[in-house]
Design a protein around this motif. Structure first.
Motif, PDB file in Angstrom:
ATOM      1  N   UNK A 113     100.183 -52.629  92.281  1.00  0.00           N
ATOM      2  CA  UNK A 113     100.009 -51.323  91.644  1.00  0.00           C
ATOM      3  C   UNK A 113      98.804 -50.605  92.238  1.00  0.00           C
ATOM      4  N   UNK A 114      97.722 -51.349  92.448  1.00  0.00           N
ATOM      5  CA  UNK A 114      96.525 -50.757  93.055  1.00  0.00           C
ATOM      6  C   UNK A 114      96.816 -50.254  94.460  1.00  0.00           C
ATOM      7  N   UNK A 115      97.575 -51.037  95.228  1.00  0.00           N
ATOM      8  CA  UNK A 115      97.918 -50.627  96.588  1.00  0.00           C
ATOM      9  C   UNK A 115      98.737 -49.338  96.565  1.00  0.00           C
ATOM     10  N   UNK A 116      99.709 -49.270  95.659  1.00  0.00           N
ATOM     11  CA  UNK A 116     100.555 -48.077  95.558  1.00  0.00           C
ATOM     12  C   UNK A 116      99.736 -46.865  95.129  1.00  0.00           C
ATOM     13  N   UNK A 117      98.792 -47.072  94.203  1.00  0.00           N
ATOM     14  CA  UNK A 117      97.990 -45.968  93.677  1.00  0.00           C
ATOM     15  C   UNK A 117      96.790 -45.628  94.545  1.00  0.00           C
ATOM     16  N   UNK A 118      96.598 -46.355  95.640  1.00  0.00           N
ATOM     17  CA  UNK A 118      95.407 -46.157  96.457  1.00  0.00           C
ATOM     18  C   UNK A 118      95.224 -44.712  96.928  1.00  0.00           C
ATOM     19  N   UNK A 119      96.288 -43.987  97.348  1.00  0.00           N
ATOM     20  CA  UNK A 119      96.068 -42.591  97.754  1.00  0.00           C
ATOM     21  C   UNK A 119      95.435 -41.747  96.649  1.00  0.00           C
TER      22      UNK A 119
END
Length: 254
Positions: A113-119
């Motif tokens: 989830x963090x990777x996906x929300x990184x932008x």
């Protein structure tokens, strides 16, 4: 392991070393590969942690220019990271393996989830950094507590701890993101190195896996530091999400 499996572990080490230098989350590449070649989850985790230390060092060396003038910051944050890592490693070794198998899928999902929300996180970081008054020089006690907590997570499992660290540093510290990314690499190295030292002393480690990941991650760390910024973040993010999802499915459904 067969020669093909050894090659897969080595290649995963290269990918993880490069990803860790640029983003963090390399464990989401290596950990599922180690599960796929038949290692038990805890053995895979501790062997992966030990193997990635040389790659973390390689990434730090690659970002050495950005570390100039940050000694005081590194000492302050590094102490919090080391304390957290020690606690996380102790938790890993003392909790039953069933607990690890239960907790890790949740941690991987959170990391994905963090990777996906990184932008969006990065955009928020940039917005926060425009307000110099909102970001004190060293981030204050809240940042230290957050780095300590991230160290616990890193000592226990560690996937995407780099994403957490660079996000925290960007929100709480006024500096260029590339310099903060260099700090992130040092803190991740400290966490991995301390956890690795504990694991070497008391845990069961597959040294073939360690050697393969170490060799690959050293190469990957240099590649990541030099050319990683040229890669499409979306492609890199997609690879991490796919591999991490496979890891969750394998852990949950065997």
């Amino acid at each position: 392991m067969s020669w093909l499996e050894m090659l897969a572990v080595f290649a995963a080490g290269i990918a993880a070393g490069g990803i860790n230098a640029v983003v963090g989350s390399g464990t989401l590449i290596t950990f599922p590969v180690l599960l796929a070649v038949g290692l038990p989850p805890v053995t895979a985790n501790v062997s992966n942690t030990v193997g990635l230390v040389p790659g973390s060092l390689s990434g730090v060396i690659g970002y050495r220019r950005e570390l100039s003038g940050q000694r005081a910051r590194l000492l302050r944050y590094g102490s919090a990271s080391l304390l957290g890592a020690a606690l996380g490693a102790v938790l890993l070794l003392n909790l039953p393996e069933d607990a690890f198998a239960t907790i890790v899928p949740v941690l991987i999902i959170a990391a994905l989830v963090l990777v996906v929300l990184q932008p969006r996180l990065s955009a928020w970081v940039r917005e926060r950094q425009r307000d110099k008054e909102a970001t004190p020089a060293h981030g204050g006690p809240v940042l230290l507590a957050a780095i300590f907590a991230t160290g616990i997570y890193g000592g226990y499992f560690g996937a995407a701890q780099g994403v957490l660290l660079v996000g925290l540093l960007g929100v709480f510290v006024q500096d260029e993101l590339q310099r903060l990314n260099a700090v992130k690499n040092v803190l991740a190295l400290l966490v991995n190195a301390l956890a690795a030292a504990v694991f070497i002393a008391v845990a069961e480690i597959d040294w073939r896996v360690v050697a393969l990941i170490a060799a690959g991650s050293i190469i990957g760390g240099q590649i990541g530091a030099r050319v990683g910024r040229r890669l499409s973040p979306n492609v890199l993010r997609a690879v991490i999400v796919v591999v991490g999802t496979v890891a969750v499915i394998r852990l949950v459904f065997g």
